[in-house]
Scaffold this motif. Structure first.
Motif, PDB file in Angstrom:
ATOM      1  N   VAL A 108       0.994  -1.175  -0.047  1.00 39.39           N
ATOM      2  CA  VAL A 108       0.093   0.040   0.030  1.00 39.39           C
ATOM      3  C   VAL A 108       0.717   1.057   0.191  1.00 39.39           C
ATOM      4  O   VAL A 108       2.012   1.251   0.884  1.00 39.39           O
ATOM      5  CB  VAL A 108      -0.835   0.016   1.460  1.00 39.39           C
ATOM      6  N   VAL A 110       0.496   5.536   0.544  1.00 38.33           N
ATOM      7  CA  VAL A 110      -0.414   6.372   0.992  1.00 38.33           C
ATOM      8  C   VAL A 110       0.312   7.681   0.387  1.00 38.33           C
ATOM      9  O   VAL A 110       1.479   7.962   0.771  1.00 38.33           O
ATOM     10  CB  VAL A 110      -0.745   6.321   2.500  1.00 38.33           C
ATOM     11  N   ASP A 119      -8.097   6.031  -5.159  1.00 37.44           N
ATOM     12  CA  ASP A 119      -8.074   4.606  -4.879  1.00 37.44           C
ATOM     13  C   ASP A 119      -7.948   3.595  -5.891  1.00 37.44           C
ATOM     14  O   ASP A 119      -8.970   3.451  -6.573  1.00 37.44           O
ATOM     15  CB  ASP A 119      -9.254   4.377  -3.694  1.00 37.44           C
ATOM     16  N   ARG A 127      -1.583  -1.135  -3.823  1.00 42.13           N
ATOM     17  CA  ARG A 127      -2.636  -0.068  -3.604  1.00 42.13           C
ATOM     18  C   ARG A 127      -2.530   0.892  -3.436  1.00 42.13           C
ATOM     19  O   ARG A 127      -1.509   1.328  -2.378  1.00 42.13           O
ATOM     20  CB  ARG A 127      -3.557  -0.693  -2.336  1.00 42.13           C
ATOM     21  N   LEU A 129      -3.506   4.942  -2.444  1.00 40.56           N
ATOM     22  CA  LEU A 129      -4.392   5.667  -1.559  1.00 40.56           C
ATOM     23  C   LEU A 129      -4.396   7.117  -1.231  1.00 40.56           C
ATOM     24  O   LEU A 129      -3.240   7.354  -0.797  1.00 40.56           O
ATOM     25  CB  LEU A 129      -4.830   4.998  -0.363  1.00 40.56           C
ATOM     26  N   PRO A 131      -6.271  10.435   0.326  1.00 38.59           N
ATOM     27  CA  PRO A 131      -7.351  10.613   1.226  1.00 38.59           C
ATOM     28  C   PRO A 131      -7.602  12.062   0.745  1.00 38.59           C
ATOM     29  O   PRO A 131      -8.898  12.613   1.505  1.00 38.59           O
ATOM     30  CB  PRO A 131      -6.729  10.618   2.587  1.00 38.59           C
ATOM     31  N   MET A 146      -9.589   9.355   4.843  1.00 42.07           N
ATOM     32  CA  MET A 146     -10.071   8.029   4.607  1.00 42.07           C
ATOM     33  C   MET A 146      -9.917   7.342   5.808  1.00 42.07           C
ATOM     34  O   MET A 146      -9.152   7.622   6.888  1.00 42.07           O
ATOM     35  CB  MET A 146      -9.180   7.342   3.684  1.00 42.07           C
ATOM     36  N   VAL A 158     -11.715   0.246   3.182  1.00 47.15           N
ATOM     37  CA  VAL A 158     -11.436   1.432   2.838  1.00 47.15           C
ATOM     38  C   VAL A 158     -12.586   2.337   2.299  1.00 47.15           C
ATOM     39  O   VAL A 158     -13.474   1.998   1.708  1.00 47.15           O
ATOM     40  CB  VAL A 158     -10.251   1.283   1.452  1.00 47.15           C
TER      41      VAL A 158
END
Length: 167
Positions: A108, A110, A119, A127, A129, A131, A146, A158
Protein backbone atom coordinates in the motif's frame (compact mmCIF):
# COMPACT_ATOMS: atom_id res chain seq x y z
CA UNK A 1 -6.41 -2.74 13.23
CA UNK A 2 -8.06 0.57 12.36
CA UNK A 3 -6.31 3.16 10.16
CA UNK A 4 -6.92 6.87 9.63
CA UNK A 5 -5.45 8.50 6.49
CA UNK A 6 -5.14 12.23 5.94
CA UNK A 7 -2.99 14.68 4.01
CA UNK A 8 -2.68 18.30 2.96
CA UNK A 9 -4.01 19.85 6.15
CA UNK A 10 -2.36 23.21 5.30
CA UNK A 11 -3.04 24.72 8.72
CA UNK A 12 -3.53 27.54 9.40
CA UNK A 13 -3.56 28.69 5.76
CA UNK A 14 -6.68 26.85 4.54
CA UNK A 15 -8.47 26.44 7.86
CA UNK A 16 -7.89 27.47 11.46
CA UNK A 17 -8.20 23.93 12.82
CA UNK A 18 -8.81 20.34 11.82
CA UNK A 19 -12.47 19.36 11.35
CA UNK A 20 -14.19 17.73 14.33
CA UNK A 21 -15.12 14.51 12.47
CA UNK A 22 -11.42 13.93 11.71
CA UNK A 23 -10.40 14.72 15.29
CA UNK A 24 -13.13 12.34 16.54
CA UNK A 25 -11.54 9.51 14.52
CA UNK A 26 -8.11 9.90 16.16
CA UNK A 27 -8.82 7.88 19.33
CA UNK A 28 -10.43 5.11 17.26
CA UNK A 29 -7.37 4.68 15.02
CA UNK A 30 -4.52 2.35 15.86
CA UNK A 31 -2.36 4.06 13.23
CA UNK A 32 -2.72 7.54 11.72
CA UNK A 33 -1.10 8.30 8.35
CA UNK A 34 -0.42 11.89 7.22
CA UNK A 35 0.96 12.27 3.69
CA UNK A 36 2.46 15.75 4.05
CA UNK A 37 1.73 19.45 3.68
CA UNK A 38 1.11 20.01 7.37
CA UNK A 39 2.42 23.59 7.00
CA UNK A 40 2.62 24.15 10.78
CA UNK A 41 4.32 22.17 13.53
CA UNK A 42 1.29 22.59 15.82
CA UNK A 43 -0.67 20.13 13.67
CA UNK A 44 2.15 17.59 13.89
CA UNK A 45 2.29 18.10 17.67
CA UNK A 46 -1.49 17.65 17.92
CA UNK A 47 -1.54 14.42 15.92
CA UNK A 48 1.48 13.06 17.79
CA UNK A 49 -0.21 13.74 21.13
CA UNK A 50 -3.59 12.28 20.16
CA UNK A 51 -2.50 9.28 18.07
CA UNK A 52 -1.47 5.87 19.28
CA UNK A 53 0.94 5.69 16.35
CA UNK A 54 1.61 8.34 13.71
CA UNK A 55 3.30 7.70 10.38
CA UNK A 56 3.91 10.95 8.52
CA UNK A 57 6.07 12.62 5.90
CA UNK A 58 6.77 16.19 4.89
CA UNK A 59 5.32 17.79 1.78
CA UNK A 60 6.36 20.50 -0.63
CA UNK A 61 4.76 23.24 1.52
CA UNK A 62 6.50 22.15 4.72
CA UNK A 63 9.40 24.21 5.97
CA UNK A 64 12.67 23.35 7.72
CA UNK A 65 11.13 22.62 11.15
CA UNK A 66 8.81 19.96 9.75
CA UNK A 67 11.48 18.56 7.43
CA UNK A 68 13.77 18.16 10.44
CA UNK A 69 11.13 16.04 12.20
CA UNK A 70 9.68 14.03 9.30
CA UNK A 71 11.11 11.93 6.45
CA UNK A 72 10.37 12.43 2.77
CA UNK A 73 9.23 8.78 2.55
CA UNK A 74 8.11 6.63 5.48
CA UNK A 75 7.78 2.86 5.64
CA UNK A 76 5.93 0.69 8.14
CA UNK A 77 4.81 -2.93 8.26
CA UNK A 78 1.46 -3.58 9.91
CA UNK A 79 0.08 -7.08 10.37
CA UNK A 80 2.20 -8.29 7.45
CA UNK A 81 1.23 -5.47 5.07
CA UNK A 82 4.04 -3.19 3.85
CA UNK A 83 3.01 0.48 3.72
CA UNK A 84 4.81 3.45 2.28
CA UNK A 85 3.89 7.12 2.68
CA UNK A 86 5.02 9.90 0.34
CA UNK A 87 3.64 13.32 -0.46
CA UNK A 88 3.87 13.57 -4.23
CA UNK A 89 3.68 10.84 -6.87
CA UNK A 90 3.60 12.98 -10.02
CA UNK A 91 0.86 13.23 -12.65
CA UNK A 92 -2.23 11.01 -12.49
CA UNK A 93 -1.46 9.58 -15.92
CA UNK A 94 0.82 6.58 -15.46
CA UNK A 95 0.75 6.83 -11.64
CA UNK A 96 0.11 3.13 -10.98
CA UNK A 97 2.96 1.88 -13.17
CA UNK A 98 5.35 4.59 -11.98
CA UNK A 99 4.67 3.93 -8.30
CA UNK A 100 4.77 0.15 -8.71
CA UNK A 101 8.21 0.48 -10.32
CA UNK A 102 9.50 2.85 -7.63
CA UNK A 103 8.04 0.88 -4.70
CA UNK A 104 8.13 -2.79 -5.76
CA UNK A 105 8.20 -4.11 -2.18
CA UNK A 106 5.09 -2.30 -0.92
CA UNK A 107 1.52 -3.47 -0.62
CA UNK A 108 0.00 0.00 0.00
CA UNK A 109 1.22 3.49 -0.87
CA UNK A 110 -0.44 6.46 0.86
CA UNK A 111 0.14 9.80 -0.87
CA UNK A 112 -1.20 13.33 -1.05
CA UNK A 113 -0.37 16.59 -2.85
CA UNK A 114 -3.25 16.77 -5.35
CA UNK A 115 -6.10 17.05 -2.78
CA UNK A 116 -7.92 14.60 -5.07
CA UNK A 117 -9.04 11.35 -3.44
CA UNK A 118 -7.58 8.30 -5.16
CA UNK A 119 -8.02 4.56 -4.69
CA UNK A 120 -6.59 2.32 -7.36
CA UNK A 121 -4.54 -0.85 -7.61
CA UNK A 122 -1.54 -1.21 -9.91
CA UNK A 123 -1.08 -4.32 -12.06
CA UNK A 124 1.49 -5.53 -9.52
CA UNK A 125 -1.10 -5.39 -6.71
CA UNK A 126 0.17 -2.14 -5.14
CA UNK A 127 -2.81 -0.27 -3.68
CA UNK A 128 -2.55 3.52 -4.04
CA UNK A 129 -4.55 5.68 -1.64
CA UNK A 130 -4.88 9.45 -1.50
CA UNK A 131 -7.26 10.65 1.23
CA UNK A 132 -7.67 14.11 -0.31
CA UNK A 133 -7.62 17.05 2.10
CA UNK A 134 -9.77 17.64 5.20
CA UNK A 135 -9.31 21.42 4.94
CA UNK A 136 -8.87 22.40 1.27
CA UNK A 137 -11.17 20.76 -1.25
CA UNK A 138 -9.81 22.71 -4.23
CA UNK A 139 -11.82 21.44 -7.22
CA UNK A 140 -13.44 18.58 -5.29
CA UNK A 141 -17.06 18.66 -4.12
CA UNK A 142 -15.99 18.40 -0.48
CA UNK A 143 -13.06 18.04 1.89
CA UNK A 144 -12.18 14.42 2.68
CA UNK A 145 -10.17 11.89 4.67
CA UNK A 146 -10.06 8.07 4.65
CA UNK A 147 -10.36 5.23 7.12
CA UNK A 148 -9.45 1.60 6.57
CA UNK A 149 -8.87 -1.58 8.50
CA UNK A 150 -6.39 -4.41 8.40
CA UNK A 151 -8.07 -7.75 8.95
CA UNK A 152 -6.20 -11.04 8.83
CA UNK A 153 -3.27 -9.42 7.02
CA UNK A 154 -5.31 -7.72 4.31
CA UNK A 155 -6.49 -4.16 3.78
CA UNK A 156 -10.25 -3.78 3.83
CA UNK A 157 -13.04 -1.38 4.78
CA UNK A 158 -11.34 1.45 2.86
CA UNK A 159 -13.78 4.33 3.11
CA UNK A 160 -13.61 7.91 1.86
CA UNK A 161 -15.32 10.32 4.25
CA UNK A 162 -16.71 13.60 3.00
CA UNK A 163 -16.77 16.49 5.43
CA UNK A 164 -19.52 19.06 5.82
CA UNK A 165 -18.73 22.55 4.52
CA UNK A 166 -16.89 24.77 6.98
CA UNK A 167 -18.77 27.60 8.56
Amino acid sequence: MRLLLTSDTHLPRRAKRLPEPLLDELPRADVVFHAGDWVDTATLDLLESRSRRLVGVYGNNDGPELRARLPEVAYVELDGLRFGVIHETGPARGREARCAARFPDLDVLVFGHSHIPWDTTAATGLRLLNPGSPTDRRRQPQCTYMTAAITDGRLDEVELHGLPPRR
